[in-house]
Write a protein that holds these residues in place. Structure first.
Motif: not given
Length: 122
Positions: A99-115
């Protein structure tokens, strides 16, 4: 590029690094957003244009919403499962997902397992 902005890491002189050449650091905040859980990062390589990281998240870690205005990131999940929300769109990443995050784009994540992921920043 002749001068390196002091906000950035100095490029490595080495052409090759072994895994033990860089320490693993626990991160307290990303762009001011404090993660909920243990987020560890190992810098694998720094050039004038790229930063390559190995990112380790323990199950349950929440990387709160944030954005990077000055760079793009591309990541590949090596192991585990991760819920990503990028620009309001949610998906579950499994090993091999990229996946990618472009400049200025808000993102978040949650580890559903150890990653474990490899991330490249411009």
């Amino acid at each position: 590029m002749t001068d390196i902005d002091t906000r950035y890491l100095k490029p490595f002189d080495a052409l090759q690094l072994d895994p033990g050449d860089s320490p693993i650091e626990t991160i307290g905040a990303v762009e001011g957003a404090v993660p909920e859980g243990k987020l560890r990062v190992q810098i694998l390589m720094v050039t004038e244009n790229l930063l390559v990281l190995k990112v380790t998240r323990v199950k349950g870690l929440i990387d709160n919403p944030h954005k990077h205005d000055d760079h793009e990131s591309v990541a590949t999940l090596i192991s585990g499962r991760l819920r990503n929300v990028i620009d309001g769109k949610e998906f579950i990443a499994a090993p091999g997902a990229t996946w990618r995050h472009l400049p200025g784009v808000v993102y978040s994540s949650e580890a559903l397992e150890d990653c474990v992921q490899i991330e490249i920043k411009t």
